[in-house]
Design a protein around this motif. Structure first.
Motif, PDB file in Angstrom:
ATOM      1  N   ALA A  81      39.357  38.365  43.364  1.00 29.27           N
ATOM      2  CA  ALA A  81      38.548  38.856  44.485  1.00 29.27           C
ATOM      3  C   ALA A  81      37.284  38.027  44.642  1.00 29.27           C
ATOM      4  O   ALA A  81      36.871  37.710  45.766  1.00 29.27           O
ATOM      5  CB  ALA A  81      38.197  40.331  44.264  1.00 29.27           C
ATOM      6  N   ASN A  82      36.663  37.659  43.531  1.00 26.13           N
ATOM      7  CA  ASN A  82      35.468  36.811  43.591  1.00 26.13           C
ATOM      8  C   ASN A  82      35.781  35.467  44.247  1.00 26.13           C
ATOM      9  O   ASN A  82      35.046  34.993  45.112  1.00 26.13           O
ATOM     10  CB  ASN A  82      34.918  36.556  42.181  1.00 26.13           C
ATOM     11  CG  ASN A  82      34.237  37.765  41.581  1.00 26.13           C
ATOM     12  OD1 ASN A  82      33.970  38.745  42.276  1.00 26.13           O
ATOM     13  ND2 ASN A  82      33.957  37.712  40.292  1.00 26.13           N
ATOM     14  N   ARG A  83      36.887  34.873  43.806  1.00 31.02           N
ATOM     15  CA  ARG A  83      37.257  33.557  44.324  1.00 31.02           C
ATOM     16  C   ARG A  83      37.567  33.626  45.826  1.00 31.02           C
ATOM     17  O   ARG A  83      37.133  32.767  46.599  1.00 31.02           O
ATOM     18  CB  ARG A  83      38.476  33.031  43.557  1.00 31.02           C
ATOM     19  CG  ARG A  83      38.868  31.611  43.910  1.00 31.02           C
ATOM     20  CD  ARG A  83      39.830  31.046  42.887  1.00 31.02           C
ATOM     21  NE  ARG A  83      41.021  31.873  42.709  1.00 31.02           N
ATOM     22  CZ  ARG A  83      41.270  32.586  41.621  1.00 31.02           C
ATOM     23  NH1 ARG A  83      40.424  32.583  40.605  1.00 31.02           N
ATOM     24  NH2 ARG A  83      42.372  33.301  41.519  1.00 31.02           N
ATOM     25  N   GLU A  84      38.285  34.647  46.238  1.00 38.25           N
ATOM     26  CA  GLU A  84      38.638  34.781  47.649  1.00 38.25           C
ATOM     27  C   GLU A  84      37.411  35.042  48.521  1.00 38.25           C
ATOM     28  O   GLU A  84      37.369  34.646  49.688  1.00 38.25           O
ATOM     29  CB  GLU A  84      39.652  35.919  47.822  1.00 38.25           C
ATOM     30  CG  GLU A  84      41.027  35.581  47.230  1.00 38.25           C
ATOM     31  CD  GLU A  84      41.991  36.743  47.323  1.00 38.25           C
ATOM     32  OE1 GLU A  84      41.536  37.871  47.635  1.00 38.25           O
ATOM     33  OE2 GLU A  84      43.203  36.522  47.082  1.00 38.25           O
ATOM     34  N   ALA A  85      36.407  35.710  47.931  1.00 40.29           N
ATOM     35  CA  ALA A  85      35.186  36.015  48.683  1.00 40.29           C
ATOM     36  C   ALA A  85      34.133  34.914  48.551  1.00 40.29           C
ATOM     37  O   ALA A  85      33.073  34.994  49.170  1.00 40.29           O
ATOM     38  CB  ALA A  85      34.607  37.347  48.209  1.00 40.29           C
ATOM     39  N   GLY A  86      34.418  33.901  47.740  1.00 40.48           N
ATOM     40  CA  GLY A  86      33.471  32.816  47.551  1.00 40.48           C
ATOM     41  C   GLY A  86      32.224  33.214  46.796  1.00 40.48           C
ATOM     42  O   GLY A  86      31.140  32.681  47.032  1.00 40.48           O
ATOM     43  N   ARG A  87      32.363  34.149  45.852  1.00 41.30           N
ATOM     44  CA  ARG A  87      31.208  34.602  45.079  1.00 41.30           C
ATOM     45  C   ARG A  87      31.491  34.430  43.588  1.00 41.30           C
ATOM     46  O   ARG A  87      32.628  34.249  43.181  1.00 41.30           O
ATOM     47  CB  ARG A  87      30.905  36.069  45.391  1.00 41.30           C
ATOM     48  CG  ARG A  87      32.026  37.015  44.999  1.00 41.30           C
ATOM     49  CD  ARG A  87      31.710  38.478  45.288  1.00 41.30           C
ATOM     50  NE  ARG A  87      32.780  39.345  44.826  1.00 41.30           N
ATOM     51  CZ  ARG A  87      33.509  40.135  45.607  1.00 41.30           C
ATOM     52  NH1 ARG A  87      33.291  40.181  46.904  1.00 41.30           N
ATOM     53  NH2 ARG A  87      34.463  40.904  45.089  1.00 41.30           N
ATOM     54  N   ALA A  88      30.432  34.521  42.784  1.00 38.78           N
ATOM     55  CA  ALA A  88      30.573  34.325  41.342  1.00 38.78           C
ATOM     56  C   ALA A  88      30.472  35.632  40.554  1.00 38.78           C
ATOM     57  O   ALA A  88      30.715  35.647  39.354  1.00 38.78           O
ATOM     58  CB  ALA A  88      29.507  33.356  40.841  1.00 38.78           C
ATOM     59  N   ARG A  89      30.105  36.707  41.222  1.00 38.06           N
ATOM     60  CA  ARG A  89      29.898  37.975  40.523  1.00 38.06           C
ATOM     61  C   ARG A  89      30.723  39.088  41.149  1.00 38.06           C
ATOM     62  O   ARG A  89      31.019  39.031  42.344  1.00 38.06           O
ATOM     63  CB  ARG A  89      28.407  38.348  40.549  1.00 38.06           C
ATOM     64  CG  ARG A  89      27.530  37.363  39.808  1.00 38.06           C
ATOM     65  CD  ARG A  89      26.055  37.690  40.008  1.00 38.06           C
ATOM     66  NE  ARG A  89      25.206  36.645  39.428  1.00 38.06           N
ATOM     67  CZ  ARG A  89      23.949  36.441  39.784  1.00 38.06           C
ATOM     68  NH1 ARG A  89      23.385  37.193  40.709  1.00 38.06           N
ATOM     69  NH2 ARG A  89      23.250  35.479  39.216  1.00 38.06           N
ATOM     70  N   PRO A  90      31.061  40.095  40.291  1.00 43.06           N
ATOM     71  CA  PRO A  90      30.617  40.267  38.909  1.00 43.06           C
ATOM     72  C   PRO A  90      31.319  39.323  37.937  1.00 43.06           C
ATOM     73  O   PRO A  90      32.504  39.057  38.070  1.00 43.06           O
ATOM     74  CB  PRO A  90      30.985  41.721  38.599  1.00 43.06           C
ATOM     75  CG  PRO A  90      32.156  42.007  39.481  1.00 43.06           C
ATOM     76  CD  PRO A  90      31.896  41.235  40.741  1.00 43.06           C
ATOM     77  N   ALA A  91      30.545  38.840  36.968  1.00 48.90           N
ATOM     78  CA  ALA A  91      31.111  38.066  35.875  1.00 48.90           C
ATOM     79  C   ALA A  91      31.702  39.046  34.865  1.00 48.90           C
ATOM     80  O   ALA A  91      31.183  40.146  34.685  1.00 48.90           O
ATOM     81  CB  ALA A  91      30.028  37.225  35.217  1.00 48.90           C
ATOM     82  N   VAL A  92      32.787  38.650  34.219  1.00 50.09           N
ATOM     83  CA  VAL A  92      33.451  39.528  33.249  1.00 50.09           C
ATOM     84  C   VAL A  92      33.231  39.001  31.841  1.00 50.09           C
ATOM     85  O   VAL A  92      33.530  37.844  31.538  1.00 50.09           O
ATOM     86  CB  VAL A  92      34.961  39.639  33.525  1.00 50.09           C
ATOM     87  CG1 VAL A  92      35.630  40.541  32.482  1.00 50.09           C
ATOM     88  CG2 VAL A  92      35.213  40.173  34.930  1.00 50.09           C
ATOM     89  N   LEU A  93      32.715  39.863  30.989  1.00 49.50           N
ATOM     90  CA  LEU A  93      32.496  39.558  29.582  1.00 49.50           C
ATOM     91  C   LEU A  93      33.433  40.455  28.784  1.00 49.50           C
ATOM     92  O   LEU A  93      33.283  41.680  28.785  1.00 49.50           O
ATOM     93  CB  LEU A  93      31.036  39.822  29.212  1.00 49.50           C
ATOM     94  CG  LEU A  93      30.544  39.451  27.826  1.00 49.50           C
ATOM     95  CD1 LEU A  93      30.783  37.981  27.536  1.00 49.50           C
ATOM     96  CD2 LEU A  93      29.068  39.786  27.694  1.00 49.50           C
ATOM     97  N   VAL A  94      34.421  39.868  28.148  1.00 50.60           N
ATOM     98  CA  VAL A  94      35.459  40.628  27.457  1.00 50.60           C
ATOM     99  C   VAL A  94      34.985  41.089  26.088  1.00 50.60           C
ATOM    100  O   VAL A  94      34.394  40.321  25.331  1.00 50.60           O
ATOM    101  CB  VAL A  94      36.741  39.780  27.323  1.00 50.60           C
ATOM    102  CG1 VAL A  94      37.740  40.454  26.386  1.00 50.60           C
ATOM    103  CG2 VAL A  94      37.374  39.561  28.686  1.00 50.60           C
ATOM    104  N   LEU A  95      35.257  42.346  25.785  1.00 47.27           N
ATOM    105  CA  LEU A  95      34.978  42.913  24.466  1.00 47.27           C
ATOM    106  C   LEU A  95      36.275  42.911  23.672  1.00 47.27           C
ATOM    107  O   LEU A  95      37.306  43.374  24.159  1.00 47.27           O
ATOM    108  CB  LEU A  95      34.462  44.352  24.597  1.00 47.27           C
ATOM    109  CG  LEU A  95      33.142  44.517  25.346  1.00 47.27           C
ATOM    110  CD1 LEU A  95      32.862  45.999  25.589  1.00 47.27           C
ATOM    111  CD2 LEU A  95      32.009  43.891  24.565  1.00 47.27           C
TER     112      LEU A  95
END
Length: 251
Positions: A81-95
């Protein structure tokens, strides 16, 4: 606790984990910082996606193993979704835990900006959130490289290879790598070796802004969404190999 980053506004965070105690504990650590705010908590990936639409967080702390929808599927949907919208957020930090090694590489390939062990020190957790917010995806460079190497060794075993045999370069990346400039190739190699933006700036005698520009160009040319994905590509393409110091562009 680490000093607060010099930010004009609070970093908005969503915590996704199926264990309520862990969610609350993480939120308490984060909310103790003046520049961090937990805006929502989710107990599975499906709920996380819904809450992202509602609360628009900057960073998502994502558990891997969750019911209904796991963290891998949720991460891929977020980054797509970020890529399709041309945005960088939200960033995902995996636990994660070290028991999740086989899943970590899949999460990185899905677009996660980095990962942390669930029992990580609170200072590192806070620093990691700030780092992915800034776009400096390799949260713990040395640990990231070590764990990626271990994950790839596991993959070779699953594919019937041996841990002592070098992985064959993935031919998918040859064409895309040829589009990188010499400087961009150098940046990719040092990212794979675990250097942060600040480390790269110091090593190459340029500003961090210049490094970020190069990193963005590398990601764009390779069709990637995070620095950690670029590290995976460097290993898959044979540009760098586990335990080796040599750089390979002719593999």
């Amino acid at each position: 606790m680490a000093a607060a980053a010099e930010l004009s506004e609070s970093i908005r965070i969503l915590v996704a984990d199926d264990q309520g105690v862990i969610r609350m504990g993480l939120a308490m650590i984060l909310d103790h910082e003046p520049d961090l705010t937990t805006v929502a908590q989710a107990e599975n990936g499906e709920e996380a996606l819904r809450l992202i639409e509602q609360y628009d967080p900057d960073v998502v702390l994502m558990d891997i193993r969750m019911p209904v929808m796991d963290g891998l599927v949720a991460t891929e949907r977020i980054t797509t979704a970020n890529r399709e919208a041309g945005r960088a957020r939200p960033a995902v930090l995996v636990l994660t835990t070290f028991d999740d090694e086989a899943y970590v590489l899949a999460a990185v390939r899905a677009g996660a900006s980095g990962f942390l062990l669930k029992d990580t020190d609170p200072d590192l957790l806070v620093a990691a959130v700030r780092a992915v917010y800034r776009g400096d995806s390799l949260v713990d460079p040395a640990s990231t490289r070590v764990l990626l190497e271990r994950c790839m060794e596991l993959e070779r075993q699953v594919d019937g290879g041996t841990t002592n045999a070098p992985a064959q370069p993935d031919p998918r990346w040859a064409g895309l790598l040829s589009h990188l400039s010499e400087r961009e190739r150098e940046i990719l190699v040092w990212m794979a070796r675990g250097l942060s933006n600040r480390d790269l700036a110091t090593k190459l005698f340029v500003s961090e802004t210049t490094i970020k520009t190069h990193v963005s160009s590398v990601l764009s040319k390779l069709g990637l969404s995070s620095r950690v994905q670029a590290v995976v590509v460097a290993y898959e393409a044979g540009v760098v190999r586990p335990g080796e110091a040599d750089v390979r562009w002719d593999s």
